[in-house]
Design a protein around this motif. Structure first.
Motif, PDB file in Angstrom:
ATOM      1  N   PRO A   1       0.837  -1.206   0.000  1.00  0.00           N
ATOM      2  CA  PRO A   1       0.000   0.000   0.000  1.00  0.00           C
ATOM      3  C   PRO A   1       0.870   1.255   0.000  1.00  0.00           C
ATOM      4  CG  PRO A   1      -0.648  -1.524   1.754  1.00  0.00           C
ATOM      5  CD  PRO A   1       0.640  -2.032   1.181  1.00  0.00           C
ATOM      6  N   HIS A   2       0.465   2.266  -0.738  1.00  0.00           N
ATOM      7  CA  HIS A   2       1.241   3.509  -0.754  1.00  0.00           C
ATOM      8  C   HIS A   2       0.366   4.643  -1.295  1.00  0.00           C
ATOM      9  CE1 HIS A   2       1.627   1.784  -4.776  1.00  0.00           C
ATOM     10  NE2 HIS A   2       1.788   3.020  -5.211  1.00  0.00           N
ATOM     11  N   GLY A   3       0.859   5.875  -1.139  1.00  0.00           N
ATOM     12  CA  GLY A   3       0.104   7.039  -1.612  1.00  0.00           C
ATOM     13  C   GLY A   3       1.035   8.070  -2.221  1.00  0.00           C
ATOM     14  N   CYS A   4       1.433   9.083  -1.412  1.00  0.00           N
ATOM     15  CA  CYS A   4       2.149  10.253  -1.931  1.00  0.00           C
ATOM     16  C   CYS A   4       3.553   9.972  -2.445  1.00  0.00           C
ATOM     17  CB  CYS A   4       2.236  11.304  -0.825  1.00  0.00           C
ATOM     18  SG  CYS A   4       3.295  10.779   0.561  1.00  0.00           S
ATOM     19  N   ARG A   5       4.192   8.934  -1.974  1.00  0.00           N
ATOM     20  CA  ARG A   5       5.599   8.602  -2.269  1.00  0.00           C
ATOM     21  C   ARG A   5       6.538   9.713  -1.845  1.00  0.00           C
ATOM     22  NH1 ARG A   5       6.415   4.877  -7.445  1.00  0.00           N
ATOM     23  NH2 ARG A   5       4.357   4.013  -7.651  1.00  0.00           N
ATOM     24  N   SER A   6       6.135  10.548  -0.900  1.00  0.00           N
ATOM     25  CA  SER A   6       6.961  11.686  -0.477  1.00  0.00           C
ATOM     26  C   SER A   6       7.147  11.740   1.028  1.00  0.00           C
ATOM     27  CB  SER A   6       6.311  12.997  -0.917  1.00  0.00           C
ATOM     28  OG  SER A   6       6.105  13.003  -2.288  1.00  0.00           O
ATOM     29  N   GLY A   7       6.799  10.702   1.743  1.00  0.00           N
ATOM     30  CA  GLY A   7       7.017  10.700   3.192  1.00  0.00           C
ATOM     31  C   GLY A   7       5.973  11.468   3.971  1.00  0.00           C
ATOM     32  N   VAL A   8       4.827  11.806   3.348  1.00  0.00           N
ATOM     33  CA  VAL A   8       3.819  12.622   4.038  1.00  0.00           C
ATOM     34  C   VAL A   8       2.665  11.776   4.573  1.00  0.00           C
ATOM     35  CG1 VAL A   8       2.133  14.485   3.762  1.00  0.00           C
ATOM     36  CG2 VAL A   8       4.366  14.663   2.689  1.00  0.00           C
ATOM     37  N   CYS A   9       2.077  10.933   3.717  1.00  0.00           N
ATOM     38  CA  CYS A   9       0.778  10.331   4.068  1.00  0.00           C
ATOM     39  C   CYS A   9       0.876   9.120   4.998  1.00  0.00           C
ATOM     40  CB  CYS A   9       0.033   9.945   2.793  1.00  0.00           C
ATOM     41  SG  CYS A   9       0.739   8.528   1.932  1.00  0.00           S
ATOM     42  N   GLN A  10       2.025   8.508   5.090  1.00  0.00           N
ATOM     43  CA  GLN A  10       2.271   7.337   5.949  1.00  0.00           C
ATOM     44  C   GLN A  10       1.453   6.104   5.542  1.00  0.00           C
ATOM     45  OE1 GLN A  10       2.554   8.205  10.148  1.00  0.00           O
ATOM     46  NE2 GLN A  10       3.908   9.936   9.789  1.00  0.00           N
ATOM     47  N   SER A  11       0.996   6.065   4.271  1.00  0.00           N
ATOM     48  CA  SER A  11       0.267   4.878   3.787  1.00  0.00           C
ATOM     49  C   SER A  11       1.201   3.696   3.592  1.00  0.00           C
ATOM     50  CB  SER A  11      -0.383   5.162   2.435  1.00  0.00           C
ATOM     51  OG  SER A  11      -1.211   6.261   2.505  1.00  0.00           O
ATOM     52  N   CYS A  12       2.513   3.965   3.446  1.00  0.00           N
ATOM     53  CA  CYS A  12       3.455   2.898   3.079  1.00  0.00           C
ATOM     54  C   CYS A  12       4.192   2.335   4.292  1.00  0.00           C
ATOM     55  CB  CYS A  12       4.456   3.440   2.065  1.00  0.00           C
ATOM     56  SG  CYS A  12       5.459   4.774   2.750  1.00  0.00           S
ATOM     57  N   LEU A  13       3.593   2.468   5.474  1.00  0.00           N
ATOM     58  CA  LEU A  13       4.257   1.970   6.692  1.00  0.00           C
ATOM     59  C   LEU A  13       4.573   0.484   6.562  1.00  0.00           C
ATOM     60  CD1 LEU A  13       2.418   3.437   9.799  1.00  0.00           C
ATOM     61  CD2 LEU A  13       4.845   3.632   9.269  1.00  0.00           C
TER      62      LEU A  13
ATOM     63  N   LEU B   1       8.803   1.861   9.541  1.00  0.00           N
ATOM     64  CA  LEU B   1       9.507   2.787   8.642  1.00  0.00           C
ATOM     65  C   LEU B   1       8.576   3.131   7.476  1.00  0.00           C
ATOM     66  CD1 LEU B   1      10.425   0.985   5.903  1.00  0.00           C
ATOM     67  CD2 LEU B   1      11.917  -0.025   7.602  1.00  0.00           C
ATOM     68  N   LEU B   2       8.931   4.211   6.780  1.00  0.00           N
ATOM     69  CA  LEU B   2       8.184   4.594   5.571  1.00  0.00           C
ATOM     70  C   LEU B   2       8.930   4.026   4.370  1.00  0.00           C
ATOM     71  CD1 LEU B   2       7.370   8.308   6.493  1.00  0.00           C
ATOM     72  CD2 LEU B   2       5.850   6.313   6.617  1.00  0.00           C
ATOM     73  N   ALA B   3       8.298   3.102   3.665  1.00  0.00           N
ATOM     74  CA  ALA B   3       8.971   2.414   2.556  1.00  0.00           C
ATOM     75  C   ALA B   3       9.398   3.393   1.464  1.00  0.00           C
ATOM     76  CB  ALA B   3       8.050   1.348   1.985  1.00  0.00           C
ATOM     77  N   CYS B   4       8.631   4.495   1.288  1.00  0.00           N
ATOM     78  CA  CYS B   4       8.967   5.439   0.218  1.00  0.00           C
ATOM     79  C   CYS B   4      10.148   6.333   0.578  1.00  0.00           C
ATOM     80  CB  CYS B   4       7.752   6.297  -0.148  1.00  0.00           C
ATOM     81  SG  CYS B   4       7.322   7.512   1.100  1.00  0.00           S
ATOM     82  N   ARG B   5      10.578   6.301   1.842  1.00  0.00           N
ATOM     83  CA  ARG B   5      11.717   7.122   2.286  1.00  0.00           C
ATOM     84  C   ARG B   5      12.920   6.276   2.671  1.00  0.00           C
ATOM     85  NH1 ARG B   5      11.718  12.198   1.112  1.00  0.00           N
ATOM     86  NH2 ARG B   5      12.556  12.916   3.093  1.00  0.00           N
TER      87      ARG B   5
HETATM   88  S1  FES Z   1       3.623   6.789   0.229  1.00  0.00           S
HETATM   89 FE1  FES Z   1       3.063   8.517   1.422  1.00  0.00          FE
HETATM   90  S2  FES Z   1       4.456   8.398   3.084  1.00  0.00           S
HETATM   91 FE2  FES Z   1       5.118   6.820   1.778  1.00  0.00          FE
END
Ligand code: FES
Ligand code: FAD
Length: 326
Positions: free
Chosen positions: A31-43, A69-73
């Motif tokens: 699961p993921h969303g913003c890919r920028s470390g903001v939404c925390q969907s990728c925990l 951790l945030l997978a996108c970061r």
């Molecule tokens: S996809 Fe939004 S914080 Fe990782």
């Protein structure tokens, strides 16, 4: 290069690649969303391996201590074993109690979680339609105000979440609510400070929580709420904010629309101009900026250059879900 073990598979990362990019490249479901470390969907959680500090920026200390951790970061420095959060561990089931029009293309969603959510007004949560489809929304409600959570959501006709909510979802339907996140909220330490609350569109949602919390806590400084929209119908809390300002001497409400036909008591200057010209010197002001990334980023810079301390500017950028990379 590092080897990631996830869901029974081994994936080798490429140079500079994040955990999210590497796993998605192998068509693994994360699961993921913003890919920028903001939404925390990728925990995700690391069962083995060293977690780079950047991968835990913005996480609650309790989550960081449990190796989330945030997978996108997360650009891994060595091999890691990763897993998704256990079912039910960070998400609370909730029932839709109401979906109502608020004005223009904005709807109000009320949700009743099965167990009370721990949050502060102004924070946001990710709402999950199913295990993979989640979107972040700011809380407009106040803890203790009732059992339900309130959200203001702009409907995008083909939006996977907002379009579904406006067209198909019904009271009684179930969703999952992820733990609250975000650091833009009111604290009693700010009681004497001047507060500037600026939003475009549904960026008003967190500010509706923050302003009412500040008043509930007997805020002593001046409060200015400034809301910008394209047309009058976008000022979806115009009446409510005008009445709140009428009832509190230290609260002032300003509205700005680019097309003022059909509304009164509004400014036609672009929102950023209205803010900068009204306040002038921002030293001594604590600012909350929420909504469209362009406006929030532009104002953050201008307010800083006009005297605000960087640590007195709180910004929530409503980043859309990033498109899949091809
Ligand atoms: S996809 Fe939004 S914080 Fe990782
Ligand atoms: C921290 C945070 C808090 C947020 N809080 C709120 C909130 O309180 N209220 C709210 O309404 N939204 C909020 N958002 C935005 C929200 O998470 C979704 O991105 C938004 O609702 C669109 O999701 P969707 O599934 O309906 O559309 P999607 O299916 O993701 O997108 C459908 C189409 O619309 C486009 N699109 C998506 N967003 C926009 C946009 N802003 N402008 C133009 N085109 C767009 C996409 O590129 C795509 O083509 C927040 C985002 C973040 C990161």
């Amino acid at each position: 290069m590092a080897t990631l073990r996830f869901d029974g598979q081994a994936v080798t990362t490429q140079d500079g690649e994040t955990v999210l990019e590497a796993l998605l490249r192998q068509d693994l479901a994360v699961p993921h969303g913003c890919r920028s470390g903001v939404c925390q969907s990728c925990l995700m959680r690391a069962r083995e391996g060293v977690i780079p500090a950047t991968a835990q920026a913005g996480l609650k200390p309790a989550l960081a201590e449990q190796d989330y951790l945030l997978a996108c970061r997360c650009v891994p420095e060595a091999d890691m074993v990763l897993e998704l959060p256990a079912a039910g561990s960070l998400r609370t089931p909730a029932t839709i109690s109401a979906i109502e029009p608020l004005g223009g293309d904005v709807i109000r969603l009320r949700l009743t979680p099965d167990t009370p959510l721990d949050y502060r007004p102004g924070q946001y949560v990710t709402l999950w339609r199913d295990a993979q489809l989640g979107r972040s929304y700011s809380l407009a409600s106040l803890p203790g105000e009732g059992q339900s959570l309130e959200f203001h959501i702009r409907v995008i006709a083909d939006g996977q979440f907002s379009g579904w909510l406006a067209g198909e979802a019904r009271p009684g339907d179930r969703l999952d609510v992820q733990e609250a996140a975000g650091s833009c909220y009111y604290t009693p330490a700010l009681r004497e400070a001047n507060l500037l609350l600026v939003a475009t569109g549904t960026g008003l949602a967190p500010l509706w929580g923050i302003v009412r919390e500040a008043l509930r806590q007997g805020h002593q400084g001046e409060i200015r709420v400034m809301h910008g929209a394209v047309g009058c119908e976008g000022l979806y809390l115009h009446q409510a904010l005008a009445e709140l300002a009428e009832a509190h001497d230290n609260l002032h409400y300003h509205a700005s629309v680019l097309r003022p036909k059909g509304c009164t008591a509004v400014d036609t200057r672009p929102l950023a101009e209205l803010v900068v010209e009204t306040i002038g010197d921002f030293s001594g002001w604590h600012s909350y900026l929420c909504g469209a990334p362009e406006l929030v980023n532009q104002l953050r810079r201008r307010i800083f250059l006009a005297g605000a301390r960087m640590d007195a500017i709180c910004a929530d950028v409503f980043l859309p879900t990033a498109p899949a990379k091809t």
